[in-house]
Design a protein around this motif. Structure first.
Motif, PDB file in Angstrom:
ATOM      1  N   ARG A 211     -27.595  -1.402 -18.148  1.00 48.00           N
ATOM      2  CA  ARG A 211     -27.490  -2.553 -19.063  1.00 48.00           C
ATOM      3  C   ARG A 211     -26.157  -3.274 -18.863  1.00 48.00           C
ATOM      4  O   ARG A 211     -26.098  -4.509 -18.884  1.00 48.00           O
ATOM      5  CB  ARG A 211     -27.664  -2.098 -20.511  1.00 48.00           C
TER       6      ARG A 211
ATOM      7  N   ARG B 122     -23.717  -9.462 -14.401  1.00 48.85           N
ATOM      8  CA  ARG B 122     -24.205 -10.576 -13.565  1.00 48.85           C
ATOM      9  C   ARG B 122     -24.172 -11.897 -14.318  1.00 48.85           C
ATOM     10  O   ARG B 122     -23.909 -12.929 -13.738  1.00 48.85           O
ATOM     11  CB  ARG B 122     -25.606 -10.273 -13.085  1.00 48.85           C
ATOM     12  N   GLY B 123     -24.430 -11.855 -15.608  1.00 49.69           N
ATOM     13  CA  GLY B 123     -24.403 -13.074 -16.412  1.00 49.69           C
ATOM     14  C   GLY B 123     -23.003 -13.620 -16.624  1.00 49.69           C
ATOM     15  O   GLY B 123     -22.837 -14.745 -17.090  1.00 49.69           O
ATOM     16  N   HIS B 124     -21.997 -12.832 -16.291  1.00 50.30           N
ATOM     17  CA  HIS B 124     -20.601 -13.253 -16.467  1.00 50.30           C
ATOM     18  C   HIS B 124     -19.871 -13.378 -15.140  1.00 50.30           C
ATOM     19  O   HIS B 124     -18.647 -13.433 -15.110  1.00 50.30           O
ATOM     20  CB  HIS B 124     -19.864 -12.254 -17.366  1.00 50.30           C
ATOM     21  N   ASP B 125     -20.630 -13.403 -14.027  1.00 56.83           N
ATOM     22  CA  ASP B 125     -20.018 -13.486 -12.696  1.00 56.83           C
ATOM     23  C   ASP B 125     -18.998 -12.370 -12.495  1.00 56.83           C
ATOM     24  O   ASP B 125     -17.885 -12.583 -12.034  1.00 56.83           O
ATOM     25  CB  ASP B 125     -19.379 -14.864 -12.480  1.00 56.83           C
TER      26      ASP B 125
ATOM     27  N   SER C 205     -26.370  -5.311 -15.653  1.00 58.53           N
ATOM     28  CA  SER C 205     -27.175  -6.509 -15.884  1.00 58.53           C
ATOM     29  C   SER C 205     -26.350  -7.576 -16.611  1.00 58.53           C
ATOM     30  O   SER C 205     -26.373  -8.752 -16.245  1.00 58.53           O
ATOM     31  CB  SER C 205     -28.416  -6.140 -16.690  1.00 58.53           C
ATOM     32  N   ALA C 206     -25.610  -7.167 -17.623  1.00 52.88           N
ATOM     33  CA  ALA C 206     -24.775  -8.109 -18.367  1.00 52.88           C
ATOM     34  C   ALA C 206     -23.655  -8.664 -17.489  1.00 52.88           C
ATOM     35  O   ALA C 206     -23.276  -9.836 -17.612  1.00 52.88           O
ATOM     36  CB  ALA C 206     -24.176  -7.426 -19.593  1.00 52.88           C
TER      37      ALA C 206
ATOM     38  N   SER D 169     -16.932 -11.203 -21.417  1.00 52.43           N
ATOM     39  CA  SER D 169     -16.800 -12.586 -21.917  1.00 52.43           C
ATOM     40  C   SER D 169     -15.339 -13.005 -21.956  1.00 52.43           C
ATOM     41  O   SER D 169     -14.993 -14.123 -21.589  1.00 52.43           O
ATOM     42  CB  SER D 169     -17.403 -12.694 -23.322  1.00 52.43           C
TER      43      SER D 169
ATOM     44  N   SER E 195     -13.994 -13.342 -18.211  1.00 49.01           N
ATOM     45  CA  SER E 195     -14.578 -14.432 -17.426  1.00 49.01           C
ATOM     46  C   SER E 195     -14.175 -15.794 -17.952  1.00 49.01           C
ATOM     47  O   SER E 195     -14.275 -16.786 -17.244  1.00 49.01           O
ATOM     48  CB  SER E 195     -16.102 -14.285 -17.347  1.00 49.01           C
TER      49      SER E 195
END
Length: 103
Positions: free
Chosen positions: A18, A24-27, A21-22, A98, A101
Protein backbone atom coordinates in the motif's frame (compact mmCIF):
# COMPACT_ATOMS: atom_id res chain seq x y z
CA UNK A 1 19.47 -23.95 8.69
CA UNK A 2 19.51 -20.21 8.97
CA UNK A 3 16.60 -17.84 8.54
CA UNK A 4 15.49 -17.36 4.97
CA UNK A 5 14.91 -13.64 5.46
CA UNK A 6 13.39 -11.15 7.79
CA UNK A 7 10.04 -12.44 9.08
CA UNK A 8 9.20 -8.90 10.24
CA UNK A 9 9.67 -7.76 6.64
CA UNK A 10 7.45 -10.58 5.40
CA UNK A 11 4.73 -9.63 7.94
CA UNK A 12 4.92 -6.05 6.66
CA UNK A 13 4.43 -6.90 2.96
CA UNK A 14 0.71 -5.95 2.74
CA UNK A 15 1.46 -2.55 4.29
CA UNK A 16 4.57 -2.12 2.11
CA UNK A 17 2.43 -2.77 -0.99
CA UNK A 18 0.00 0.00 0.00
CA UNK A 19 2.88 2.38 0.77
CA UNK A 20 4.53 1.59 -2.59
CA UNK A 21 1.24 2.25 -4.39
CA UNK A 22 0.86 5.59 -2.60
CA UNK A 23 4.47 6.50 -3.40
CA UNK A 24 3.75 6.37 -7.13
CA UNK A 25 1.06 9.00 -6.71
CA UNK A 26 3.64 11.34 -5.18
CA UNK A 27 6.47 10.73 -7.67
CA UNK A 28 8.42 8.93 -4.92
CA UNK A 29 10.75 6.05 -5.79
CA UNK A 30 11.03 3.02 -3.52
CA UNK A 31 14.42 1.35 -3.03
CA UNK A 32 15.14 -1.63 -0.78
CA UNK A 33 18.42 -1.44 1.14
CA UNK A 34 19.82 -4.87 1.95
CA UNK A 35 23.08 -6.35 3.24
CA UNK A 36 25.69 -6.95 0.54
CA UNK A 37 25.50 -10.74 0.90
CA UNK A 38 23.27 -11.65 -2.04
CA UNK A 39 20.68 -13.08 0.34
CA UNK A 40 18.94 -9.78 1.07
CA UNK A 41 18.32 -9.02 -2.58
CA UNK A 42 16.93 -12.52 -3.19
CA UNK A 43 14.67 -12.16 -0.15
CA UNK A 44 13.26 -8.84 -1.42
CA UNK A 45 12.65 -10.44 -4.81
CA UNK A 46 10.83 -13.36 -3.13
CA UNK A 47 8.55 -10.89 -1.32
CA UNK A 48 7.33 -9.74 -4.75
CA UNK A 49 7.37 -6.02 -4.02
CA UNK A 50 7.15 -3.72 -7.06
CA UNK A 51 10.00 -1.41 -6.11
CA UNK A 52 12.33 0.89 -8.03
CA UNK A 53 15.61 -0.82 -7.08
CA UNK A 54 17.46 -2.96 -4.55
CA UNK A 55 20.80 -1.61 -3.34
CA UNK A 56 23.48 -2.58 -0.84
CA UNK A 57 24.73 0.77 0.45
CA UNK A 58 27.50 1.46 2.89
CA UNK A 59 26.34 1.61 6.51
CA UNK A 60 23.53 4.17 6.79
CA UNK A 61 22.87 3.54 10.47
CA UNK A 62 19.94 1.13 10.15
CA UNK A 63 19.45 -0.49 13.55
CA UNK A 64 16.52 -2.81 12.87
CA UNK A 65 14.56 -4.45 10.11
CA UNK A 66 12.48 -3.50 8.43
CA UNK A 67 13.37 0.19 8.39
CA UNK A 68 11.73 2.77 6.15
CA UNK A 69 13.85 5.81 5.32
CA UNK A 70 12.32 8.82 3.59
CA UNK A 71 15.15 10.33 1.55
CA UNK A 72 14.75 13.50 -0.47
CA UNK A 73 16.15 14.06 -3.96
CA UNK A 74 19.31 15.55 -2.41
CA UNK A 75 19.97 12.29 -0.53
CA UNK A 76 19.06 13.70 2.87
CA UNK A 77 17.19 11.32 5.20
CA UNK A 78 14.05 13.24 6.21
CA UNK A 79 12.30 10.61 8.34
CA UNK A 80 12.80 7.06 9.62
CA UNK A 81 10.43 4.32 10.76
CA UNK A 82 11.69 1.06 12.30
CA UNK A 83 9.91 -2.22 12.91
CA UNK A 84 6.97 -4.21 11.66
CA UNK A 85 4.77 -1.93 9.57
CA UNK A 86 1.60 -0.87 11.37
CA UNK A 87 -1.49 1.03 10.27
CA UNK A 88 -0.15 4.14 12.03
CA UNK A 89 3.23 3.79 10.31
CA UNK A 90 1.46 3.49 6.95
CA UNK A 91 -0.52 6.66 7.63
CA UNK A 92 2.60 8.53 8.76
CA UNK A 93 4.74 7.43 5.79
CA UNK A 94 2.07 8.36 3.24
CA UNK A 95 1.53 11.74 4.90
CA UNK A 96 5.30 12.31 4.73
CA UNK A 97 5.22 11.66 0.95
CA UNK A 98 2.90 14.64 0.58
CA UNK A 99 5.18 16.84 2.67
CA UNK A 100 8.37 15.88 0.85
CA UNK A 101 6.92 15.98 -2.67
CA UNK A 102 5.61 19.51 -2.10
CA UNK A 103 8.93 20.85 -0.78
Amino acid sequence: GGAKGCHFCAESVPTFRRIISAARGHDVGVVALVPDDGLGKRHVERLGLDITDVKSPPDVGIEGTPTILLVDRSGIIRATWVGVASAQMETDVIAAFSRISSS
